[in-house]
Scaffold this active site. Structure first.
Site, mmCIF file in Angstrom:
data_model
loop_
_atom_site.group_PDB
_atom_site.id
_atom_site.type_symbol
_atom_site.label_atom_id
_atom_site.label_comp_id
_atom_site.label_asym_id
_atom_site.label_seq_id
_atom_site.Cartn_x
_atom_site.Cartn_y
_atom_site.Cartn_z
ATOM 1 N N GLY A 294 42.229 42.582 52.546
ATOM 2 C CA GLY A 294 41.178 42.620 53.553
ATOM 3 C C GLY A 294 40.891 44.026 54.049
ATOM 4 O O GLY A 294 40.187 44.212 55.042
ATOM 5 N N GLU B 90 44.253 36.925 42.504
ATOM 6 C CA GLU B 90 43.208 37.024 41.479
ATOM 7 C C GLU B 90 43.071 35.726 40.690
ATOM 8 O O GLU B 90 41.957 35.244 40.458
ATOM 9 C CB GLU B 90 43.539 38.189 40.540
#
Length: 176
Positions: free
Chosen positions: A90, A143
């Protein structure tokens, strides 16, 4: 070889747990945001960037107007558009800066992140938390889970809108 297969079982279990831990309402809201935006831009860096490009390609195959942020042919983002950022931490500088640009231009921002209290989550209209606690190296679980979740969203859209596989094939790249 048995060590590789044992490791693969760990990876599969982690991906299963991460994807099923995603809030179904947040995932559905992301799907709606993508399919109702005028244009969708995907943004991420590193391996998450490769996942973002894969998802952008799949949505393009489904007939949406999609671009990858930073690519030379990507137009300006504007009101009615959506920026989808992937950032496990983030805090990835590029997507964080682009989220600010998108908001300043009146576009919506959606974020897939493992850090719901992060700076990029604070910039977002929609946050999808993708757990990333893992025994794998690096950000692999984040991912993998984002790719699987994204493909599931695409598949749900394709099914709901009865988009035939042939239509996707027609939009598939055909230049060498």
């Amino acid at each position: 070889m048995s060590d590789v297969l044992a490791r693969a079982r760990v990876v599969l279990a982690e991906v299963h747990d991460a994807v099923t831990a995603v809030d179904p309402a947040a995932a559905a809201a992301l799907g709606t945001a993508i399919t109702t935006a005028r244009t969708v831009f995907f943004d991420a860096r590193g391996r998450s960037g490769l996942v973002a490009k894969a998802l952008a390609m799949r949505w393009m195959h489904l007939g949406l107007r999609v671009h990858v942020a930073g690519e030379t042919t990507a137009p300006a983002i504007a009101a009615g558009d959506l920026l989808v950022c992937l950032s496990a931490s983030g805090r990835t500088a590029g997507p964080l800066a682009n989220a600010g640009v998108a908001r300043a231009r009146g576009a919506r921002v959606a974020v897939l992140t493992a850090a719901p209290d992060s700076p990029i989550a604070a910039e977002a209209d929609l946050v999808v938390v993708v757990p990333a606690d893992s025994r794998q190296h690096g950000g692999s679980l984040f991912e993998q889970a984002c790719l699987l979740l994204g493909d599931a969203l695409c598949g749900a859209f394709q099914h709901a809108h009865a988009v035939p596989d042939a239509a996707l094939a027609e939009r598939h790249a055909n230049l060498l």
